[in-house]
Scaffold this active site. Structure first.
Site, PDB file in Angstrom:
ATOM      1  N   ASP A  29       9.569  13.035  -2.293  1.00  0.00           N
ATOM      2  CA  ASP A  29       9.308  11.914  -1.369  1.00  0.00           C
ATOM      3  C   ASP A  29       9.397  12.241   0.131  1.00  0.00           C
ATOM      4  O   ASP A  29       9.984  11.458   0.902  1.00  0.00           O
ATOM      5  CB  ASP A  29      10.277  10.752  -1.674  1.00  0.00           C
ATOM      6  CG  ASP A  29      10.077  10.154  -3.055  1.00  0.00           C
ATOM      7  OD1 ASP A  29       9.310  10.723  -3.852  1.00  0.00           O
ATOM      8  OD2 ASP A  29      10.707   9.120  -3.352  1.00  0.00           O
ATOM      9  N   ASP A  71       6.456   8.353  -3.626  1.00  0.00           N
ATOM     10  CA  ASP A  71       6.759   6.952  -3.882  1.00  0.00           C
ATOM     11  C   ASP A  71       5.478   6.175  -3.545  1.00  0.00           C
ATOM     12  O   ASP A  71       4.934   6.328  -2.445  1.00  0.00           O
ATOM     13  CB  ASP A  71       7.916   6.536  -2.952  1.00  0.00           C
ATOM     14  CG  ASP A  71       8.833   5.494  -3.579  1.00  0.00           C
ATOM     15  OD1 ASP A  71       8.932   5.421  -4.811  1.00  0.00           O
ATOM     16  OD2 ASP A  71       9.472   4.739  -2.804  1.00  0.00           O
ATOM     17  N   HIS A  73       3.897   2.476  -3.881  1.00  0.00           N
ATOM     18  CA  HIS A  73       4.122   1.076  -4.244  1.00  0.00           C
ATOM     19  C   HIS A  73       2.937   0.167  -3.934  1.00  0.00           C
ATOM     20  O   HIS A  73       2.189   0.405  -2.977  1.00  0.00           O
ATOM     21  CB  HIS A  73       5.335   0.530  -3.484  1.00  0.00           C
ATOM     22  CG  HIS A  73       6.636   1.179  -3.853  1.00  0.00           C
ATOM     23  ND1 HIS A  73       6.992   1.455  -5.155  1.00  0.00           N
ATOM     24  CD2 HIS A  73       7.687   1.582  -3.078  1.00  0.00           C
ATOM     25  CE1 HIS A  73       8.203   2.006  -5.158  1.00  0.00           C
ATOM     26  NE2 HIS A  73       8.646   2.104  -3.924  1.00  0.00           N
ATOM     27  N   HIS A 134       8.138  -0.457   1.906  1.00  0.00           N
ATOM     28  CA  HIS A 134       8.013   0.976   2.214  1.00  0.00           C
ATOM     29  C   HIS A 134       7.031   1.646   1.267  1.00  0.00           C
ATOM     30  O   HIS A 134       6.808   1.166   0.147  1.00  0.00           O
ATOM     31  CB  HIS A 134       9.385   1.671   2.118  1.00  0.00           C
ATOM     32  CG  HIS A 134       9.936   1.691   0.717  1.00  0.00           C
ATOM     33  ND1 HIS A 134      10.597   0.618   0.167  1.00  0.00           N
ATOM     34  CD2 HIS A 134       9.903   2.650  -0.246  1.00  0.00           C
ATOM     35  CE1 HIS A 134      10.961   0.915  -1.073  1.00  0.00           C
ATOM     36  NE2 HIS A 134      10.542   2.123  -1.358  1.00  0.00           N
ATOM     37  N   LYS A 162       5.058   7.960  -8.350  1.00  0.00           N
ATOM     38  CA  LYS A 162       6.047   7.149  -9.065  1.00  0.00           C
ATOM     39  C   LYS A 162       6.184   5.809  -8.373  1.00  0.00           C
ATOM     40  O   LYS A 162       5.838   5.668  -7.201  1.00  0.00           O
ATOM     41  CB  LYS A 162       7.395   7.873  -9.107  1.00  0.00           C
ATOM     42  CG  LYS A 162       8.020   8.086  -7.732  1.00  0.00           C
ATOM     43  CD  LYS A 162       9.261   8.943  -7.834  1.00  0.00           C
ATOM     44  CE  LYS A 162       9.953   9.120  -6.506  1.00  0.00           C
ATOM     45  NZ  LYS A 162      10.466   7.873  -5.907  1.00  0.00           N
ATOM     46  N   CYS A 207      16.441   9.159  -4.720  1.00  0.00           N
ATOM     47  CA  CYS A 207      15.366   9.774  -5.516  1.00  0.00           C
ATOM     48  C   CYS A 207      15.628  11.247  -5.835  1.00  0.00           C
ATOM     49  O   CYS A 207      15.290  11.715  -6.924  1.00  0.00           O
ATOM     50  CB  CYS A 207      14.027   9.557  -4.812  1.00  0.00           C
ATOM     51  SG  CYS A 207      13.629   7.792  -4.736  1.00  0.00           S
TER      52      CYS A 207
HETATM   53 ZN   LIG Z   1      10.394   3.006  -3.254  1.00  0.00          ZN
END
Ligand SMILES: [Zn+2]
Ligand SMILES: *[C@@H]1O[C@H](CO)[C@@H](O)[C@H](O)[C@H]1NC(C)=O
Ligand SMILES: *[C@@H]1O[C@H](CO)[C@@H](O)[C@H](O)[C@H]1NC(C)=O
Length: 285
Positions: A29, A71, A73, A134, A162, A207
């Protein structure tokens, strides 16, 4: 000299395990959302970038695979405080899921939330820390999920995304936080014959920590590179380091990596040949 002889001795005794093991570097990340100016910036997070670049410059040939986790989202992800009315930043709420791992409406999930369900019965409770928005897919600015532009990247790097399921968070690059599904990471590492992984990046206490723990649990010989990682809070960093150590994860600094790769140096074979008669002398005299 003595030190290297002992490494030679260890290699002679355990060649397949410690010396010819295939290694992967897992960079967790290192994204704009977690770096300076990002919406969930980790303090001093930018300092990991030159350390990672130096590790790649020095040891690139030692890694059979380089993994970048990302990451990733949706704009109303369940981990965002903005999706839970009446809650506050960093509050921990319990989310409930049915036995298929689908998010259920409940105390902190109003039935206006488009990724929830009316469940007849709930099967799992997953605690969720509420973060600022984020690492959102396809956006620019402070919430951008893009990788650091200063970080070295290569064509063969494998990107593992992820947290793309809106309904469940994912700290680990292997499994989501409910353990409902897994990414392609374990399969990718196993298919490449990897037995040893080096984990680093952001954030050490979330993470990086969960990725290292899952790697260790899945049977990979796991190293956490501390000076190539930064965390969110002092107490959770301390707890994470203690817990990782207690599970047999090796906590090292990037400077320690030279010793771990010593067996690949051309001189070591000579040492092995030399050490075997010495061992016999030691054992049988
Ligand atoms: Zn996150
Ligand atoms: C981001 O873009 C990809 C493809 O370019 C698309 O599959 C994905 O759904 C997009 N995500 C969002 C949240 O719009
Ligand atoms: C969340 O659930 C756990 C048990 O699963 C419980 O101990 C805890 O008090 C709950 N927290 C909240 C905020 O409801």
């Amino acid at each position: 000299m003595l030190y290297y002889s002992w490494i030679g001795l260890l290699c002679a005794l355990a060649v397949p395990v410690t010396c010819n093991s295939k290694s992967a570097l897992i960079i967790v990340d290192v994204q704009e959302c977690f770096l300076q100016g990002g919406s969930l910036a980790v303090a001093h997070g930018n300092q990991v970038v030159p350390v990672i670049n130096e590790i790649r410059r020095k040891y690139e040939k030692q890694f059979s695979l380089v993994i970048l986790s990302q990451d990733w989202h949706c704009p109303d992800h369940v981990s965002f405080v903005s999706t839970h009315p009446g809650t506050s930043l960093y509050q921990v709420v319990n989310l409930t899921y049915n036995k298929e791992g689908q998010l259920c409406f409940g105390d902190n999930v109003p039935d206006t939330y488009q990724h929830g369900l009316h469940c007849n019965s709930t099967a799992y409770v997953v605690p969720q820390t509420l973060w600022p928005d984020h690492c959102i897919q396809n956006v620019t600015g402070p919430t951008s999920a893009a990788f650091s532009k200063q970080m070295t990247r290569k064509q063969d790097d494998v990107v593992i995304r992820k947290g793309f399921n809106c309904e469940v968070d994912s700290y680990s690059a292997f499994f989501d936080n409910g353990g409902f599904s897994q990414t392609e990471l374990n399969e990718t590492l196993s298919a490449a014959g990897i037995s040893r992984v080096f984990v680093l990046g952001l954030a050490l206490d979330y993470c990086v920590y969960y990725t290292a723990k899952d790697a260790n649990r899945l049977g990979f010989n796991t190293y956490l590179i501390q000076d190539a990682s930064r965390g969110v809070a002092r107490s959770s960093i301390t707890n994470a380091l203690v817990d990782m150590k207690s599970h047999g994860i090796h906590i090292i600094q990037s400077a320690d990596m030279a010793h771990l790769f010593v067996s690949r140096a051309p001189t070591t074979k000579k040492y092995n040949l030399f050490i075997i008669p010495v061992m016999f002398l030691l054992l049988f005299t």
